[in-house]
Design an enzyme around this catalytic site. Structure first.
Site, PDB file in Angstrom:
ATOM      1  N   ASP A 161      15.129  -0.806  10.464  1.00 51.20           N
ATOM      2  CA  ASP A 161      16.262  -1.894  10.136  1.00 51.20           C
ATOM      3  C   ASP A 161      15.916  -2.357   8.677  1.00 51.20           C
ATOM      4  O   ASP A 161      14.848  -2.561   8.333  1.00 51.20           O
ATOM      5  CB  ASP A 161      16.325  -2.995  11.275  1.00 51.20           C
ATOM      6  CG  ASP A 161      17.748  -3.528  11.109  1.00 51.20           C
ATOM      7  OD1 ASP A 161      18.427  -3.177  10.210  1.00 51.20           O
ATOM      8  OD2 ASP A 161      17.654  -4.462  11.773  1.00 51.20           O
TER       9      ASP A 161
ATOM     10  N   PRO B 199       0.824  -1.108  -0.049  1.00 52.02           N
ATOM     11  CA  PRO B 199      -0.077  -0.087  -0.026  1.00 52.02           C
ATOM     12  C   PRO B 199       0.900   1.372   0.075  1.00 52.02           C
ATOM     13  O   PRO B 199       1.988   1.304   0.426  1.00 52.02           O
ATOM     14  CB  PRO B 199      -0.793  -0.233   1.253  1.00 52.02           C
ATOM     15  CG  PRO B 199      -0.675  -1.565   1.587  1.00 52.02           C
ATOM     16  CD  PRO B 199       0.677  -2.102   1.233  1.00 52.02           C
ATOM     17  N   GLY B 200       0.134   2.265  -0.681  1.00 55.14           N
ATOM     18  CA  GLY B 200       1.135   3.650  -0.364  1.00 55.14           C
ATOM     19  C   GLY B 200       1.386   3.992  -1.832  1.00 55.14           C
ATOM     20  O   GLY B 200       0.939   3.547  -3.124  1.00 55.14           O
ATOM     21  N   ILE B 201       2.100   5.204  -1.998  1.00 51.99           N
ATOM     22  CA  ILE B 201       2.256   6.052  -3.368  1.00 51.99           C
ATOM     23  C   ILE B 201       3.421   5.043  -3.830  1.00 51.99           C
ATOM     24  O   ILE B 201       4.457   4.833  -3.171  1.00 51.99           O
ATOM     25  CB  ILE B 201       2.588   7.348  -3.258  1.00 51.99           C
ATOM     26  CG1 ILE B 201       1.386   7.962  -2.586  1.00 51.99           C
ATOM     27  CG2 ILE B 201       3.204   7.859  -4.291  1.00 51.99           C
ATOM     28  CD1 ILE B 201       1.420   9.430  -2.342  1.00 51.99           C
ATOM     29  N   PRO B 202       3.628   4.711  -5.250  1.00 53.04           N
ATOM     30  CA  PRO B 202       4.710   3.903  -5.710  1.00 53.04           C
ATOM     31  C   PRO B 202       5.989   4.870  -5.700  1.00 53.04           C
ATOM     32  O   PRO B 202       5.829   5.976  -6.020  1.00 53.04           O
ATOM     33  CB  PRO B 202       4.310   3.591  -6.919  1.00 53.04           C
ATOM     34  CG  PRO B 202       2.685   3.569  -7.165  1.00 53.04           C
ATOM     35  CD  PRO B 202       2.247   4.491  -5.956  1.00 53.04           C
TER      36      PRO B 202
END
Length: 542
Positions: A343, A288-291
């Site tokens: 990490d 999920p999220g903006i590429p």
């Protein structure tokens, strides 16, 4: 003698030697020395494996015999699981593409009891005084009885007065990191188990109790994936990890091993955890999220993990090379992450089953990451990738958690300040490059524009002599490579009204060159700031 077992034995003794020096560094307030020990441990494994591989390369090796002899020679070794991972590392370099000889499941937990069991006799103050006297602390505790009383008073509300006290289990070897020293244990009654961590600071050549952590979430953050590793001696790592697992049952084994500096075995267990998730029919999907313009990111359903693969070509706005991206991820691996940078684990030649991929991420990988992703039979071969802990991208969290927006933005402001204080400039500070953990902490995870503060020139925007300059699309002043104008941050960080209120007012210093220049100067001096991996409210007064 088996060359691999002999070399591992020498490596393990070196690891213990480096770890054992932590108590002296802490006692002498040598904070830079503590960080250097951590970096040395991180680098030592690959260095020694590389030297051994170079000496064995070209030899005709009987791998089945080597494996059998290796297992037999180290069957009673206290760090046997680390030895098996060491063998894997050597084998992988000399036999690339072959299945790993050991998968992390072969080893039964060591029977060694790593903790001291203290009877719950007398009142709580007496019990806590025995705890302080029994541990292998590096310095005396000033006003010990008074400190024990403070701990007892803080612990009492966590106990049910009707429970029958049984015993207290204590890991007597402290955990060292940054400027902190910690004792970890568990207080047991007939009805409940209360995990705890006692935080100490060094003050004028003596120890001062700074806080008592009693919630599992507080311990989980203390051992979290956004913090540097602890230095702590252990009679047997697997036994120490097994005890910590009882205190933090939801934390993956791989993460606990990483938290103690056993990165390579943490990586072995990460693969094992991945295989278990695949056995439950998990599927690889686009994260999920903006590429990202630099990385293609996908995740495995049911697993708190993302895979990041460098694209073949970057967006026009990215003035960075693939090699620079890798170097920046390596920088974070070796740097003090101060609880604000995730990490990472680096994988070379990782193979994932095609049958578990949705078409969208698979096609994107093959189309945009062809230099690092290809199909081999029924597997997708990734020649190089990084993994990170999966979080909710901050831009999505601000949309989905309307009641928490100001708290998230406040966390973001603190994250920027902590990262700067650690001597790092994040580069791209857009909300999409930060994640929100289940504990509500904001963590930076996109490192392709990150750099040391010393590589940046922070400047104020010069005043314009002409009014029309303010309307120009181009700056009216010279801009050199490496120049950063903090006043410009306000335009893209404070576009939202709540962001303007929180960041624009409470964190206004972030938009001035003075803040960054001061952080830059402190980093240049090697000044290590105080980073407390627990809430301020838990700290004892004085």
């Amino acid at each position: 003698m088996n060359p691999i077992s002999h070399t591992f034995g020498a490596y393990w003794q070196d690891f213990l030697h480096l770890t054992g020096k932590a108590s002296l560094c802490f006692a002498e307030a040598d904070w830079q020395g503590l960080q250097q020990l951590s970096r040395a441990r991180f680098e030592r494994h690959d260095d020694i494996v590389g030297q051994l591989v170079a000496s064995l390369n070209g030899s005709l090796l009987d791998w089945p015999a080597l494996k059998t002899d290796f297992v037999e020679s180290l069957k009673d070794h206290p760090a046997r699981e680390l030895a098996l991972t060491f063998f894997n590392s050597v084998y992988a370099r000399l036999q690339p593409g072959m299945p790993r000889p050991f998968n992390g499941r072969e080893l039964a937990k060591v029977a060694t009891r790593p903790y001291l069991r203290l009877p719950m006799q007398g009142n709580l103050t007496d019990v806590m005084q025995r705890v302080l006297e029994s541990a292998s602390l590096p310095l005396p505790i000033r006003y010990l009885a008074n400190q024990a009383t403070k701990l007892a008073q803080a612990l009492k509300p966590a106990l049910n007065p009707h429970d029958y006290p049984l015993h207290l289990d204590l890991l007597t070897e402290p955990f060292y990191r940054n400027k902190g020293c910690y004792l970890v244990g568990c207080l047991n009654t007939d009805q409940m188990a209360v995990p705890f961590a006692i935080a100490f600071l060094q003050k004028d050549g003596a120890l001062k109790v700074d806080a008592l952590l009693l919630q599992r979430d507080h311990l989980s953050v203390l051992f979290g994936f956004a913090r540097s590793d602890f230095l702590s001696l252990s009679p047997a790592p697997s036994a120490q990890i097994a005890f910590l697992e009882t205190l933090m049952p939801h934390k993956p084994h791989s993460e606990l091993y990483n938290a103690l500096g056993y990165y390579k075995h943490g990586k072995t267990l990460l693969v094992t955890e991945l295989e278990d998730a695949l056995a439950r029919k998990g599927r690889f999907i686009t994260a999920p999220g903006i590429p990202g313009l630099v990385m293609m990111v996908f995740t495995l359903e049911g697993q708190d993990l993302v895979f990041k693969v460098i694209r073949d070509q970057f967006g026009d706005s990215k003035k960075v090379t693939p090699q620079q991206v890798v170097e920046r991820y390596h920088l974070v691996q070796r740097h003090d992450r101060v609880g604000r940078m995730a990490d990472t684990q680096e994988f070379i030649d990782l193979r994932l089953p095609l049958a578990h991929f949705d078409q969208a991420p698979l096609q994107e990988l093959l189309a945009t990451c062809a230099g690092r992703a290809r199909i081999e039979g029924d597997m997708l071969h990734l020649s190089h990738c990084f993994t990170e802990r999966r979080m909710t991208p901050m831009n999505l969290a601000l949309k989905e958690r309307s009641g928490e927006c100001k708290a998230i933005l406040r966390e973001y402001g603190h994250a920027l300040k902590d990262i700067a204080t650690a001597g790092i400039f994040p580069g791209d500070m857009l909300f999409k490059n930060f994640g929100v953990t289940r504990h509500g902490r904001v963590i930076f995870y996109d490192y392709d524009e990150l750099c040391p503060l010393g590589d940046v020139t922070f400047r104020a925007i010069p005043k314009s002599e002409y009014e029309q300059d303010m309307l120009s699309a181009e700056p009216w002043y010279p801009v050199n490579e490496g120049d950063v104008f903090p006043e410009e941050f306000r335009h893209f960080l404070c576009a939202r009204q709540d962001a303007a209120e929180v960041l624009g007012q409470e964190f206004a210093e972030l938009f001035t060159p003075d803040f960054w220049l001061k952080a830059q100067e402190n980093a240049k001096k090697g000044q290590l700031e105080d980073f407390f991996p627990y809430p301020q409210a838990l700290r004892f007064p004085g």
